[in-house]
Design an enzyme around this catalytic site. Structure first.
Site, PDB file in Angstrom:
ATOM      1  N   HIS A  19       0.844  -1.210   0.000  1.00 62.48           N
ATOM      2  CA  HIS A  19       0.000   0.000   0.000  1.00 62.48           C
ATOM      3  C   HIS A  19       0.878   1.258   0.000  1.00 62.48           C
ATOM      4  O   HIS A  19       0.599   2.213  -0.731  1.00 62.48           O
ATOM      5  CB  HIS A  19      -0.888   0.058   1.261  1.00 62.48           C
ATOM      6  CG  HIS A  19      -1.904  -1.040   1.383  1.00 62.48           C
ATOM      7  ND1 HIS A  19      -1.986  -1.873   2.464  1.00 62.48           N
ATOM      8  CD2 HIS A  19      -2.914  -1.420   0.545  1.00 62.48           C
ATOM      9  CE1 HIS A  19      -2.992  -2.717   2.314  1.00 62.48           C
ATOM     10  NE2 HIS A  19      -3.574  -2.466   1.145  1.00 62.48           N
ATOM     11  N   LYS A  43     -15.432  -8.620   7.321  1.00 64.26           N
ATOM     12  CA  LYS A  43     -15.035  -9.444   8.471  1.00 64.26           C
ATOM     13  C   LYS A  43     -14.639  -8.527   9.620  1.00 64.26           C
ATOM     14  O   LYS A  43     -14.299  -7.376   9.408  1.00 64.26           O
ATOM     15  CB  LYS A  43     -13.838 -10.308   8.092  1.00 64.26           C
ATOM     16  CG  LYS A  43     -14.184 -11.376   7.095  1.00 64.26           C
ATOM     17  CD  LYS A  43     -12.946 -12.167   6.738  1.00 64.26           C
ATOM     18  CE  LYS A  43     -13.141 -12.903   5.435  1.00 64.26           C
ATOM     19  NZ  LYS A  43     -11.880 -13.226   4.786  1.00 64.26           N
ATOM     20  N   ARG A  92      -2.081  -6.157  -8.192  1.00 59.79           N
ATOM     21  CA  ARG A  92      -0.843  -6.930  -7.982  1.00 59.79           C
ATOM     22  C   ARG A  92      -0.669  -8.011  -9.026  1.00 59.79           C
ATOM     23  O   ARG A  92       0.431  -8.284  -9.476  1.00 59.79           O
ATOM     24  CB  ARG A  92      -0.868  -7.603  -6.601  1.00 59.79           C
ATOM     25  CG  ARG A  92      -0.761  -6.651  -5.458  1.00 59.79           C
ATOM     26  CD  ARG A  92      -1.209  -7.282  -4.179  1.00 59.79           C
ATOM     27  NE  ARG A  92      -2.615  -7.686  -4.289  1.00 59.79           N
ATOM     28  CZ  ARG A  92      -3.357  -8.114  -3.299  1.00 59.79           C
ATOM     29  NH1 ARG A  92      -2.828  -8.239  -2.099  1.00 59.79           N
ATOM     30  NH2 ARG A  92      -4.624  -8.436  -3.474  1.00 59.79           N
ATOM     31  N   SER A 130      -2.819  -7.745   3.151  1.00 60.59           N
ATOM     32  CA  SER A 130      -3.062  -7.600   4.592  1.00 60.59           C
ATOM     33  C   SER A 130      -3.444  -8.952   5.201  1.00 60.59           C
ATOM     34  O   SER A 130      -3.051  -9.265   6.326  1.00 60.59           O
ATOM     35  CB  SER A 130      -4.198  -6.600   4.845  1.00 60.59           C
ATOM     36  OG  SER A 130      -3.868  -5.347   4.322  1.00 60.59           O
TER      37      SER A 130
END
Ligand code: PNS
Length: 178
Positions: A19, A43, A92, A130
């Site tokens: 990031h 979540k 990515r 992450s």
């Protein structure tokens, strides 16, 4: 481009060096970047919204062209409220494409005046997310070099607090009497 601004939204739970790399690349193109931290990821997040915002603010404390805000609701509404019509997203790998394509076109359908800019991070971070960081840190692995030092320290503190609470639960200290 002069006075160009963009919004960089995400869950950032936690922010990774991937990031950070995208933000630094973005600053070569945009004069102002608003990092928009999603308040309620689907979540239960590891870090509370305030913690995620604070970490990013600390990491970019020396860059006045970076602003950090928490948001909920529609991203396009928040982008407009922040006075920007560009959304930055990192890509990515091909595996990111389908989700990003769907989101960009949904956002365009909601707000045709807002454009999504895709940027590729350094190849060093193409495997990084992450999720992976949370999993590795949770299992006691090292995330040095994958997240800013501050995040690495916060992760260690979270993990040791969690382990302590698990131990005291096992020892029966947290058993409530009704
Ligand atoms: O880093 P993430 O978790 O992939 O980021 C996802 C995010 C925050 C960009 C996305 O969930 C989002 O924009 N949420 C806000 C709700 C919204 O506008 N939904 C419509 C677009 S599909």
């Amino acid at each position: 481009m002069r006075d160009a601004s963009a919004i960089y939204p995400g869950s950032f739970d936690p922010i990774t060096n991937g990031h950070v790399d995208i933000i630094e690349r973005g600053l070569r193109v945009f004069d102002r970047i608003v990092i928009a931290v999603l308040k309620n990821p689907k979540k239960q997040p590891l870090f509370a919204t305030k913690e995620r915002v604070r970490m990013i603010q600390d990491i970019f404390a020396s860059k006045k062209e970076v602003e950090v805000r928490a948001f909920d609701g529609l991203l396009v509404d928040f982008a407009r409220a922040q006075g920007t019509r560009v959304v930055i997203r990192g890509l990515r790998a091909i595996s990111d494409f389908e989700y990003e394509f769907q989101m960009a076109l949904m956002n365009r359908s909601l707000a045709p005046d807002i454009e999504t800019f895709f940027m590729m991070p350094s190849v060093d971070y193409t495997f990084l997310s992450s999720n992976v960081v949370r999993e590795v840190a949770g299992l006691g692995g090292s995330v040095e070099g994958l997240v800013p030092g501050l995040v690495s320290r916060k992760l260690r503190a979270k993990m040791s607090a969690f382990q302590k609470s698990q131990k005291s639960i096992k020892a029966g200290k947290h058993v409530r009497t009704l």
